[in-house]
Design a protein around this motif. Sequence first.
Motif, PDB file in Angstrom:
ATOM      1  N   ILE A  82       0.868  -1.177   0.000  1.00 59.46           N
ATOM      2  CA  ILE A  82       0.000   0.000   0.000  1.00 59.46           C
ATOM      3  C   ILE A  82       0.907   1.229   0.000  1.00 59.46           C
ATOM      4  O   ILE A  82       1.403   1.647   1.034  1.00 59.46           O
ATOM      5  CB  ILE A  82      -0.945   0.034   1.224  1.00 59.46           C
ATOM      6  CG1 ILE A  82      -1.714  -1.270   1.376  1.00 59.46           C
ATOM      7  CG2 ILE A  82      -1.867   1.254   1.148  1.00 59.46           C
ATOM      8  CD1 ILE A  82      -2.646  -1.584   0.221  1.00 59.46           C
ATOM      9  N   ARG A  83       1.103   1.802  -1.164  1.00 54.72           N
ATOM     10  CA  ARG A  83       2.035   2.923  -1.332  1.00 54.72           C
ATOM     11  C   ARG A  83       1.240   4.218  -1.426  1.00 54.72           C
ATOM     12  O   ARG A  83       0.523   4.443  -2.390  1.00 54.72           O
ATOM     13  CB  ARG A  83       2.893   2.700  -2.569  1.00 54.72           C
ATOM     14  CG  ARG A  83       3.710   1.427  -2.438  1.00 54.72           C
ATOM     15  CD  ARG A  83       4.555   1.145  -3.631  1.00 54.72           C
ATOM     16  NE  ARG A  83       5.268  -0.106  -3.459  1.00 54.72           N
ATOM     17  CZ  ARG A  83       6.202  -0.544  -4.282  1.00 54.72           C
ATOM     18  NH1 ARG A  83       6.552   0.173  -5.330  1.00 54.72           N
ATOM     19  NH2 ARG A  83       6.795  -1.703  -4.057  1.00 54.72           N
TER      20      ARG A  83
ATOM     21  N   GLY B 123       9.486  -0.906   4.648  1.00 54.54           N
ATOM     22  CA  GLY B 123       8.629  -1.072   3.475  1.00 54.54           C
ATOM     23  C   GLY B 123       8.936  -0.050   2.399  1.00 54.54           C
ATOM     24  O   GLY B 123       9.022  -0.373   1.210  1.00 54.54           O
ATOM     25  N   LYS B 124       9.115   1.209   2.785  1.00 57.64           N
ATOM     26  CA  LYS B 124       9.405   2.276   1.814  1.00 57.64           C
ATOM     27  C   LYS B 124      10.741   2.031   1.129  1.00 57.64           C
ATOM     28  O   LYS B 124      10.889   2.298  -0.070  1.00 57.64           O
ATOM     29  CB  LYS B 124       9.399   3.634   2.536  1.00 57.64           C
ATOM     30  CG  LYS B 124       9.847   4.828   1.713  1.00 57.64           C
ATOM     31  CD  LYS B 124       8.791   5.286   0.754  1.00 57.64           C
ATOM     32  CE  LYS B 124       9.070   6.657   0.142  1.00 57.64           C
ATOM     33  NZ  LYS B 124      10.130   6.749  -0.818  1.00 57.64           N
TER      34      LYS B 124
ATOM     35  N   ILE C 177       9.569   8.419  -4.439  1.00 56.62           N
ATOM     36  CA  ILE C 177       8.278   9.052  -4.196  1.00 56.62           C
ATOM     37  C   ILE C 177       8.313   9.661  -2.794  1.00 56.62           C
ATOM     38  O   ILE C 177       8.644   8.976  -1.830  1.00 56.62           O
ATOM     39  CB  ILE C 177       7.126   8.031  -4.285  1.00 56.62           C
ATOM     40  CG1 ILE C 177       7.038   7.444  -5.696  1.00 56.62           C
ATOM     41  CG2 ILE C 177       5.796   8.687  -3.889  1.00 56.62           C
ATOM     42  CD1 ILE C 177       6.023   6.326  -5.833  1.00 56.62           C
ATOM     43  N   GLN C 178       8.009  10.951  -2.724  1.00 62.64           N
ATOM     44  CA  GLN C 178       7.961  11.633  -1.430  1.00 62.64           C
ATOM     45  C   GLN C 178       6.738  11.157  -0.658  1.00 62.64           C
ATOM     46  O   GLN C 178       5.648  11.080  -1.202  1.00 62.64           O
ATOM     47  CB  GLN C 178       7.892  13.146  -1.642  1.00 62.64           C
ATOM     48  CG  GLN C 178       7.913  13.959  -0.374  1.00 62.64           C
ATOM     49  CD  GLN C 178       9.236  13.875   0.371  1.00 62.64           C
ATOM     50  OE1 GLN C 178      10.297  13.762  -0.228  1.00 62.64           O
ATOM     51  NE2 GLN C 178       9.169  13.909   1.682  1.00 62.64           N
ATOM     52  N   VAL C 179       6.925  10.839   0.618  1.00 60.78           N
ATOM     53  CA  VAL C 179       5.859  10.367   1.486  1.00 60.78           C
ATOM     54  C   VAL C 179       5.753  11.304   2.684  1.00 60.78           C
ATOM     55  O   VAL C 179       6.769  11.716   3.238  1.00 60.78           O
ATOM     56  CB  VAL C 179       6.127   8.920   1.963  1.00 60.78           C
ATOM     57  CG1 VAL C 179       5.182   8.523   3.080  1.00 60.78           C
ATOM     58  CG2 VAL C 179       6.017   7.953   0.803  1.00 60.78           C
TER      59      VAL C 179
ATOM     60  N   ILE D 131      10.858  10.670   3.368  1.00 57.35           N
ATOM     61  CA  ILE D 131       9.712  10.665   4.279  1.00 57.35           C
ATOM     62  C   ILE D 131       9.746  11.948   5.103  1.00 57.35           C
ATOM     63  O   ILE D 131      10.756  12.270   5.728  1.00 57.35           O
ATOM     64  CB  ILE D 131       9.740   9.438   5.207  1.00 57.35           C
ATOM     65  CG1 ILE D 131       9.620   8.156   4.387  1.00 57.35           C
ATOM     66  CG2 ILE D 131       8.634   9.521   6.256  1.00 57.35           C
ATOM     67  CD1 ILE D 131       9.828   6.881   5.190  1.00 57.35           C
ATOM     68  N   THR D 132       8.635  12.667   5.095  1.00 51.52           N
ATOM     69  CA  THR D 132       8.487  13.885   5.886  1.00 51.52           C
ATOM     70  C   THR D 132       7.427  13.635   6.944  1.00 51.52           C
ATOM     71  O   THR D 132       6.343  13.124   6.641  1.00 51.52           O
ATOM     72  CB  THR D 132       8.035  15.059   4.992  1.00 51.52           C
ATOM     73  OG1 THR D 132       9.008  15.258   3.976  1.00 51.52           O
ATOM     74  CG2 THR D 132       7.862  16.327   5.802  1.00 51.52           C
TER      75      THR D 132
END
Length: 120
Positions: free
Chosen positions: A32-33, A60-61, A68-70, A97-98
């Motif tokens: 689940i992205r 996972g990321k 891809i910025q998360v 990741i932010t």
Amino acid sequence: AAPQGPPVYVDLAYLPGSWSARTVDEEFFRRIRSLCYVVSGDDHLKEGVLRALLDALLTGKHQWGVDIQVTLIPTFDSLVMHEWYQETHERQQELGITVLGSNSTVAMQDETFPACKVEF
């Protein structure tokens, strides 16, 4: 075990609270992205599994293989969240990741509560 399949891409995913939070593992984040994950559920049950859930996001990321910025949006203040943020901040940056923090408040119907605005 769930059958293998392609990942699902979404803009916003709410991570389950209470006992269901235990089901969120690195496989969840591999499959689940999402551009934004909302961590809600300020309860004692979630606090017990919060660190594992946050570590699973990192693992996972890492497996995505794409840049891809998360954005991670916690809806409650937590010592576990603060410790994880400090201990893994460099890794978060490497993975894009932010973690949102909010000092904003909203007043509605004689109640004031913290809030943040997310736009797509």
